[in-house]
Design an enzyme around this catalytic site. Structure first.
Site, mmCIF file in Angstrom:
data_model
loop_
_atom_site.group_PDB
_atom_site.id
_atom_site.type_symbol
_atom_site.label_atom_id
_atom_site.label_comp_id
_atom_site.label_asym_id
_atom_site.label_seq_id
_atom_site.Cartn_x
_atom_site.Cartn_y
_atom_site.Cartn_z
ATOM 1 N N ASP A 42 48.405 29.273 79.771
ATOM 2 C CA ASP A 42 48.571 28.290 79.243
ATOM 3 C C ASP A 42 47.698 27.767 78.567
ATOM 4 O O ASP A 42 47.112 27.353 79.597
ATOM 5 C CB ASP A 42 50.030 28.183 78.393
ATOM 6 C CG ASP A 42 50.163 27.104 77.701
ATOM 7 O OD1 ASP A 42 49.822 27.669 76.232
ATOM 8 O OD2 ASP A 42 50.532 25.707 77.736
ATOM 9 N N ASP A 85 47.319 23.975 76.115
ATOM 10 C CA ASP A 85 48.559 22.657 76.420
ATOM 11 C C ASP A 85 49.213 22.201 77.206
ATOM 12 O O ASP A 85 50.208 23.527 77.027
ATOM 13 C CB ASP A 85 48.633 21.833 74.477
ATOM 14 C CG ASP A 85 46.899 21.788 74.035
ATOM 15 O OD1 ASP A 85 46.647 21.733 73.939
ATOM 16 O OD2 ASP A 85 47.088 23.160 73.153
HETATM 17 C C1 XBP Z 1 50.966 23.908 71.861
HETATM 18 C C2 XBP Z 1 50.229 23.997 70.664
HETATM 19 C C3 XBP Z 1 49.246 23.350 69.715
HETATM 20 C C4 XBP Z 1 49.135 21.868 70.060
HETATM 21 C C5 XBP Z 1 48.042 21.336 69.027
HETATM 22 O O1 XBP Z 1 49.961 25.555 72.396
HETATM 23 O O2 XBP Z 1 51.138 23.486 70.334
HETATM 24 O O3 XBP Z 1 49.636 23.510 68.572
HETATM 25 O O4 XBP Z 1 49.402 21.169 69.825
HETATM 26 O O5 XBP Z 1 47.040 22.823 68.454
HETATM 27 P P1 XBP Z 1 49.885 26.292 73.587
HETATM 28 P P2 XBP Z 1 46.539 23.023 67.284
HETATM 29 O O6 XBP Z 1 50.749 24.633 75.195
HETATM 30 O O7 XBP Z 1 50.186 27.284 73.433
HETATM 31 O O8 XBP Z 1 48.644 25.713 74.345
HETATM 32 O O9 XBP Z 1 46.624 21.684 66.121
HETATM 33 O O10 XBP Z 1 44.584 22.958 67.204
HETATM 34 O O11 XBP Z 1 47.244 23.755 66.628
HETATM 35 MG MG MG Z 2 51.548 24.835 76.089
#
Ligand code: XBP
Ligand code: MG
Length: 256
Positions: free
Chosen positions: A13, A15
């Site tokens: 993953d 973020d």
């Molecule tokens: C995290 C998310 C993303 C980010 C924002 O996803 O939910 O939406 O918060 O990015 P993960 P965007 O942990 O699965 O990577 O604004 O580009 O959607």
């Molecule tokens: Mg995440």
């Protein structure tokens, strides 16, 4: 006698897992975009934590509007307007990454390096926008690191974002592998749900916004991936035999 599965790919993953990007990355980028669009919206740290229940930036903006600014939902061009607000947010996020303000989490660079040496395939399964992934990789591991990943599944490439398993199904399909050959590393309950629904063994490294979430079903829950000089704290599930996650530990966890 049980036949052991050999680890062939690690699905990361982004973020919260590669880097703690939400509070001081995405949140600030959303607020900067709101300002540019002359909106008086401000997502403070607590509110953003609640909004994170909805994955995907465009989906999160719409959810916020439904709850806090319903009048704006009447716009005839609503979807296009959200898309353009979100595009502006992505530009701000890229600029933040370029400034180098968000580092990788402990153990991430070390583990990626070791997996490459072991010829284990690397993949990404994220709901975030592809441009955000490349900006983060470029600023932390260098431009060439984008090519280290055999598959990058990001953003709108599948219609349903986490907790739906679609992004993991897509990545597994692109890798041409079964879930039994892979392990997923996630930081959130939504991410765990998505990975488990795709039958993947899932290791959790908790992040700023997610440490109190429910991680039932994860093979192990750790504070981070750890370093030999800075071991992780084990929170739940199987306790690895040492304080830093490496190829050997991932292979063992996958077979538990
Ligand atoms: C995290 C998310 C993303 C980010 C924002 O996803 O939910 O939406 O918060 O990015 P993960 P965007 O942990 O699965 O990577 O604004 O580009 O959607
Ligand atoms: Mg995440």
């Amino acid at each position: 006698m049980n036949k052991e599965n050999k680890l062939r790919a690690v699905l990361f993953d982004v973020d919260g897992t590669l880097a703690d990007t939400e509070q001081d990355g995405h949140r600030l980028a959303f607020n900067a975009a709101f300002k540019q669009f002359n909106l008086d919206w401000n997502w403070d740290i607590d509110l953003y934590g609640q909004l994170l229940e909805v994955t995907g930036g465009k989906e999160r903006i719409r959810h916020y509007m439904e709850t806090y600014a319903p009048a704006a939902l009447e716009r005839p061009d609503l979807s296009d307007w959200i898309a353009s607000l979100h595009k502006t947010k992505t530009k701000f996020f890229e600029a933040l990454m370029e400034s180098g303000s968000i580092p990788l989490r402990p153990g991430v660079a070390r583990l990626i390096d070791e997996l490459r040496q072991q010829r284990i395939k690397l993949a990404i399964a994220t709901t975030t926008t592809m441009d955000n992934v490349t900006a983060l990789l470029k600023s932390t591991l260098g431009e060439e690191s984008i090519g280290w990943f055999d598959v990058i599944g990001a953003g709108d490439i599948v219609p349903l974002k986490k907790p739906a398993p679609d992004i993991y199904h897509w990545v597994l399909d692109q890798l041409g592998m079964t879930p039994q050959q892979c392990i997923a590393i996630e930081d959130s309950e939504n991410g765990l749900k998505a990975a488990l629904a795709a039958d993947l063994t899932t290791l959790i490294t908790v992040s700023g916004y997610t440490h109190a979430q429910n991680f039932d079903g994860a093979v192990s829950v750790l504070s981070d991936l750890g370093e030999p000089s800075q071991p992780f704290t084990q929170i739940k599930g199987i306790a690895p035999a040492q304080g830093w996650v490496n190829y050997h530990i991932l292979n063992t966890l996958m077979n538990r």
